[in-house]
Design an enzyme around this catalytic site. Structure first.
Site, short mmCIF file in Angstrom:
data_model
loop_
_atom_site.label_atom_id
_atom_site.label_comp_id
_atom_site.label_asym_id
_atom_site.label_seq_id
_atom_site.Cartn_x
_atom_site.Cartn_y
_atom_site.Cartn_z
N LEU A 33 0.81 -1.22 0.00
CA LEU A 33 0.00 0.00 0.00
C LEU A 33 0.84 1.27 0.00
CD1 LEU A 33 -2.75 -0.95 2.63
CD2 LEU A 33 -2.76 -1.34 0.15
N HIS A 34 0.31 2.27 -0.70
CA HIS A 34 0.91 3.62 -0.71
C HIS A 34 -0.25 4.62 -0.58
CE1 HIS A 34 -0.58 3.75 -4.80
NE2 HIS A 34 0.15 2.69 -5.11
N HIS A 37 -3.62 4.05 -2.53
CA HIS A 37 -4.57 3.11 -1.93
C HIS A 37 -5.23 3.72 -0.70
CE1 HIS A 37 -1.36 0.28 -3.62
NE2 HIS A 37 -2.44 -0.15 -4.24
N ASP A 150 -5.84 3.85 -12.85
CA ASP A 150 -6.12 2.77 -13.80
C ASP A 150 -7.42 3.09 -14.53
OD1 ASP A 150 -4.03 0.55 -13.01
OD2 ASP A 150 -4.75 1.45 -11.16
N LYS A 184 1.85 7.72 -7.89
CA LYS A 184 2.28 6.69 -6.93
C LYS A 184 1.86 5.32 -7.45
CE LYS A 184 2.53 9.57 -2.99
NZ LYS A 184 3.51 9.52 -1.93
N SER A 186 2.75 0.85 -6.68
CA SER A 186 3.53 -0.19 -5.98
C SER A 186 4.75 -0.55 -6.81
CB SER A 186 2.67 -1.43 -5.75
OG SER A 186 1.48 -1.09 -5.09
P1 AMP Z 1 -3.40 -1.99 -7.21
O1 AMP Z 1 -3.01 -2.42 -5.85
O2 AMP Z 1 -2.26 -1.42 -8.01
O3 AMP Z 1 -4.20 -3.02 -7.96
O4 AMP Z 1 -4.37 -0.76 -7.02
C1 AMP Z 1 -5.54 -0.87 -6.22
C2 AMP Z 1 -6.39 0.35 -6.42
O5 AMP Z 1 -5.64 1.51 -6.04
C3 AMP Z 1 -6.81 0.55 -7.89
O6 AMP Z 1 -8.16 0.99 -7.92
C4 AMP Z 1 -5.86 1.62 -8.35
O7 AMP Z 1 -6.37 2.40 -9.41
C5 AMP Z 1 -5.71 2.46 -7.09
N1 AMP Z 1 -4.48 3.25 -7.17
C6 AMP Z 1 -3.23 2.79 -7.42
N2 AMP Z 1 -2.35 3.82 -7.48
C7 AMP Z 1 -3.08 4.95 -7.27
C8 AMP Z 1 -2.75 6.34 -7.22
N3 AMP Z 1 -1.51 6.79 -7.40
N4 AMP Z 1 -3.76 7.22 -6.99
C9 AMP Z 1 -5.03 6.78 -6.83
N5 AMP Z 1 -5.40 5.50 -6.85
C10 AMP Z 1 -4.44 4.59 -7.07
#
Ligand code: AMP
Length: 287
Positions: A33-34, A37, A150, A184, A186
């Site tokens: 997480l960042h 998330h 995304d 941001k 992961s």
């Molecule tokens: P992931 O863990 O990469 O599958 O992302 C999980 C959720 O977090 C998805 O809905 C992503 O679009 C969202 N997300 C990832 N990075 C960002 C970001 N920098 N800003 C906003 N939402 C994000």
């Protein structure tokens, strides 16, 4: 906060919440997480009685040569972070828990998945829809939170929710960025020190194209300017850089109101994606 690993435990918690008349906000993630998330979870916490976050690196959305096994994972750290933003339940299943059987029934994303990331990552969005549909059925949220980061994923999930009548609403959260503009992610941990200095050029290029598009309305020119900027300021290579109407993801025409300018760029070995969404009337981006 509870951390559960099985569907049975999750179902018990969800049904208790439903019986108590509580609303459920759901944040699906692959963990590590960042702040992006955490922004989703913060919104979910503000708008719902209970927040469920899933942490699951979903193998079915990775291609055979992609980074499924090396994708960063750190559940203890994620758990501590999630607690700070009001997550009530973390669902962190194993692959076997999520996919114990394979009856050969799959969901296929449609036309919207043939372009942009879908062209480079065949089958990726089918895997995303498979896991998201399962998670929606398990968590039964009132609202589900996704990041604009995304944007193509959001558009395709919106289509599935609409066409298959999932009883929930999607909430889209703007992209959270580093101070220098890098979105941001992961996967930013894969960047070398040199890659990291180049990576902010991606967002800078999108902003240039955005400004140019609003000034001239010339799609080709705006895209060319952004491509030239990335080529000049990075050693990377562009996978795609495209301007499309949003959320339908078709070519722009006279009736287009909202557009997506999206790119994927390889910086070193890392594939980074970024986008801006804006109205052709120059209004603030919205989804
Ligand atoms: P992931 O863990 O990469 O599958 O992302 C999980 C959720 O977090 C998805 O809905 C992503 O679009 C969202 N997300 C990832 N990075 C960002 C970001 N920098 N800003 C906003 N939402 C994000």
């Amino acid at each position: 906060m509870k951390v559960v690993h099985t569907i049975a435990e999750l179902k018990e918690l969800v049904s208790a919440a439903k019986i108590a008349g509580k609303s459920i906000g759901f944040v699906p993630t692959m963990g590590y997480l960042h702040e992006g998330h955490l922004a989703l979870a913060t919104n979910a916490s503000r708008e719902n009685d209970i927040v469920v976050m899933s942490i699951f690196v979903n193998p079915t959305q990775f291609g055979p040569t992609e980074d499924f096994s090396s994708y960063p994972r750190d559940l203890p750290h994620d758990t501590a972070l999630a607690e700070t933003v009001g997550v009530d339940i973390i669902f962190a299943p194993s692959v076997e828990e999520m996919y114990p059987t394979d009856g050969g029934i799959y969901i296929r994303a449609g036309r919207q998945a043939e372009i942009l990331c879908g062209a480079t990552r065949p089958g990726h969005f089918d895997g995303v829809l498979q896991v998201v549909a399962k998670l929606f059925n398990l968590v039964q949220p009132n609202y589900a939170y996704f990041g604009q980061k995304d944007a193509q994923q959001v558009a395709i999930i919106q289509t599935m929710v609409r066409d298959y009548n999932f009883p929930l609403e999607l909430r889209i959260v703007p992209i959270v960025r580093e101070e220098d503009g890098l979105a941001k992610s992961s996967r930013n941990v894969y960047l070398s020190a040199q890659d990291r200095t180049e990576a902010p050029a991606i967002h800078a290029a999108l902003r240039l194209a955005h400004d140019q598009m609003l000034k001239t309305g010339n799609v080709g020119q705006a895209v060319a300017i952004a491509s030239a900027y990335i080529e000049e300021h990075t050693s990377g290579s562009i996978d795609y850089l495209q301007l499309l109407s949003y959320p339908d993801l078709s070519a722009i025409n006279d009736k287009t109101e909202q557009v997506l300018l999206a790119t994927a760029v390889y910086i070193g070995k890392t594939r980074l994606i970024d986008n801006v969404i804006f109205s052709l009337k120059g209004e603030k981006a919205y989804v």
